[in-house]
Write a protein that holds these residues in place. Structure first.
Motif, mmCIF file in Angstrom:
data_model
loop_
_atom_site.group_PDB
_atom_site.id
_atom_site.type_symbol
_atom_site.label_atom_id
_atom_site.label_comp_id
_atom_site.label_asym_id
_atom_site.label_seq_id
_atom_site.Cartn_x
_atom_site.Cartn_y
_atom_site.Cartn_z
ATOM 1 N N GLN A 70 44.769 37.862 43.960
ATOM 2 C CA GLN A 70 44.870 39.179 43.348
ATOM 3 C C GLN A 70 44.794 39.083 41.826
ATOM 4 O O GLN A 70 44.195 39.924 41.177
ATOM 5 N N LYS A 71 45.361 38.028 41.296
ATOM 6 C CA LYS A 71 45.309 37.793 39.851
ATOM 7 C C LYS A 71 44.955 36.329 39.617
ATOM 8 O O LYS A 71 45.427 35.443 40.342
ATOM 9 N N GLN A 121 43.327 33.462 36.267
ATOM 10 C CA GLN A 121 42.946 33.261 34.876
ATOM 11 C C GLN A 121 41.639 32.473 34.828
ATOM 12 O O GLN A 121 41.493 31.436 35.476
ATOM 13 N N GLN A 149 42.966 36.958 31.664
ATOM 14 C CA GLN A 149 43.735 37.333 32.834
ATOM 15 C C GLN A 149 42.979 38.426 33.580
ATOM 16 O O GLN A 149 42.748 39.507 33.039
ATOM 17 N N LEU A 150 42.537 38.134 34.816
ATOM 18 C CA LEU A 150 41.712 39.057 35.589
ATOM 19 C C LEU A 150 42.435 39.477 36.851
ATOM 20 O O LEU A 150 43.229 38.704 37.425
ATOM 21 N N THR A 151 42.132 40.724 37.282
ATOM 22 C CA THR A 151 42.732 41.280 38.500
ATOM 23 C C THR A 151 41.625 41.647 39.463
ATOM 24 O O THR A 151 40.663 42.325 39.082
ATOM 25 N N THR A 152 41.732 41.200 40.696
ATOM 26 C CA THR A 152 40.704 41.465 41.704
ATOM 27 C C THR A 152 40.770 42.922 42.137
ATOM 28 O O THR A 152 41.822 43.420 42.556
ATOM 29 N N GLY A 153 39.640 43.612 42.038
ATOM 30 C CA GLY A 153 39.553 44.985 42.500
ATOM 31 C C GLY A 153 38.917 45.093 43.867
ATOM 32 O O GLY A 153 39.359 45.856 44.721
ATOM 33 N N THR A 205 36.265 42.469 39.424
ATOM 34 C CA THR A 205 37.573 42.586 38.798
ATOM 35 C C THR A 205 37.728 43.964 38.153
ATOM 36 O O THR A 205 36.748 44.637 37.831
ATOM 37 N N ARG A 206 38.986 44.348 37.945
ATOM 38 C CA ARG A 206 39.261 45.635 37.312
ATOM 39 C C ARG A 206 38.864 45.633 35.834
ATOM 40 O O ARG A 206 38.686 46.691 35.235
ATOM 41 N N GLU A 207 38.703 44.443 35.274
ATOM 42 C CA GLU A 207 38.290 44.338 33.884
ATOM 43 C C GLU A 207 36.775 44.429 33.720
ATOM 44 O O GLU A 207 36.277 44.415 32.589
#
Length: 460
Positions: free
Chosen positions: A393-394, A396, A401-405, A436-438
């Motif tokens: 889910q998170k 690096q 720092q990336l979050t899986t969408g 990712t959400r980013e």
């Protein structure tokens, strides 16, 4: 210079054989075609080098072109000789002997060892060149091998005691025909001049060079471009007649101060369209410095390739060559060998699924066929810290720092066991497409046999 017996060897039928030899080797009893092992047994101090028939033939063609200074009818005679029809040319040198001496002198000066003979017929000249050891040798005194007969016929004649051409002539013609066929009499008649043996000269390769001289020097760029256009109008029809296209052209500009400049144009594909070539030449011509003026321009296609005519109709789309022209224009700035294209390869391994080829010397492939999307950027695997068999889910990556969408997968890729690839010895890989959400869209894979996560690519 090598002293002593020397032979050139060539591998034939899985064995090394004597391809060529010098006089010392002939005096030792060696001959062409004999196994090299037998030659070493006859002559323990024999020296040898590998033969190079391809370059030998190239040199023979160069020598043939040089020989045209004596007569226009020059042809090849086997793999190591030339034949000249000097009828009507000897008076230009004074006599036959003077012309022959001039040939020998020039060849000796160039370091070429050659045996020369002149006779009334081609067959007699060949016989004297290969079997006569001095001047004023009668043709009848030479061995029957001087008639260019096959080896089996020479052996059969020797068993009958026929070793000289005089012995062969003394046999009734009907008897020779019944026993050996018509070839023996044909060779005898050719040597004696009773049967004509023509010489087929080789034509010189086409020369793709044109030039123009000016009564008054020019210096403006538009004048040089206009002159180049006129040269292309003369050169391109020559290429079309030979069904060829220019791949590399060199434009040489001669100035009145005896200096010259060259503009080289390397094309991405064979071309003979004057308009397209001229547009590609303009950038190079713009860099020419006219100095006190230009009085002569020469254009030559130094590299050509086959370009056969193609049948077109109203249904087919005409190939205008925009991509090739673009590659050529870019190549004039960075070098055409620095422009590459990707071609598909028959492998499901990501690193092996493509080949890199020179764009100018390869053709675009058909559309790539891939069951699953592939990233536009592929790089060596970069490990990330994560646990479990599903995308984290998170995580690096590269200090971010990336979050899986969203995650799509897995796509399992197994190693190609027949290839020794160190990077794939760990086993299978499970690939995921992760958004990712980013905003990053990455290609991740998981190695079940040795649990770890890696990033290997980036989607658009």
């Amino acid at each position: 210079m090598i002293d002593g017996p020397l032979v050139l060897t060539l591998k034939q039928n899985n064995s090394n054989r004597v391809y060529c030899l010098n006089d010392d080797a002939q005096k030792a009893g060696l001959h062409r075609g004999m196994p090299y092992a037998d030659a070493r047994a006859f002559c323990p101090n024999l020296q040898s080098h590998p033969a190079d028939p391809v370059n030998d033939q190239a040199f023979l063609h160069i020598l043939r072109r040089w020989a045209t200074r004596y007569c226009p009818w020059v042809g090849l005679d086997g793999s190591d000789g030339l034949v000249l029809d000097v009828t009507g040319s000897t008076h230009l040198f004074g006599s036959e002997e003077v012309m022959l001496a001039d040939m020998q002198m020039r060849l000796d000066r160039a370091g070429v060892s050659a045996r020369l003979s002149i006779a009334d017929t081609r067959g007699a000249a060949w016989a004297l060149t290969h079997y006569a050891n001095g001047n004023n040798i009668a043709l009848e005194s030479l061995p029957v091998a001087a008639l260019r007969l096959p080896d089996d016929i020479i052996v059969s004649l020797a068993r009958l005691g026929v070793r000289r051409i005089a012995d062969l002539i003394a046999i009734p013609r009907a008897t020779l025909t019944r026993r050996f066929g018509r070839e023996v009499l044909m060779r005898v008649d050719q040597a004696l001049g009773h049967q004509v043996e023509n010489i087929t000269p080789l034509s010189n390769p086409p020369h793709y060079g044109v030039r123009i001289s000016f009564p008054d020097p020019i210096g403006l760029e538009r004048d040089v471009i206009a002159a180049t256009g006129r040269l292309l109008d003369k050169l391109c029809p020559k290429l079309e007649n030979q069904e060829a296209g220019a791949r590399t052209l060199v434009l040489t500009v001669y100035r009145v101060d005896q200096d010259h400049q060259q503009v080289e144009l390397r094309l991405a594909s064979p071309l003979r369209d004057p308009r397209r070539i001229l547009s590609l030449f303009q950038r190079g011509i713009g860099a020419v410095k006219a100095g006190y003026g230009i009085d002569k321009i020469r254009l030559e296609a130094v590299q050509v390739e086959p370009l056969p005519a193609r049948q077109t109709n109203h249904v087919q789309n005409s190939d205008k060559g925009e991509l090739d022209d673009l590659i050529s224009r870019i190549g004039t700035r960075i070098g055409i060998e620095n422009i590459h294209r990707f071609l598909p390869a028959d492998s499901h391994i990501p690193e092996r699924s493509f080949n890199i080829a020179l764009a100018a010397y390869s053709l675009p492939s058909e559309p790539w066929v891939c069951l699953y999307p592939r990233p536009i950027v592929l790089f060596p695997p970069e490990q990330i810290v994560a646990n479990g068999a599903r995308p984290p889910q998170k995580f690096q990556w590269r200090g971010m720092q990336l979050t899986t969408g969203k995650a799509t997968g897995p796509e399992r890729i197994a190693p190609e066991w027949w290839l020794d690839d160190e990077n794939w010895r760990s086993g299978v890989r499970d690939y995921w497409r992760v958004e990712t959400r980013e905003g990053w869209r990455l290609w991740l894979f998981y190695t079940p046999q040795k649990p770890a996560w890696f990033v290997q690519g980036q989607f658009a």
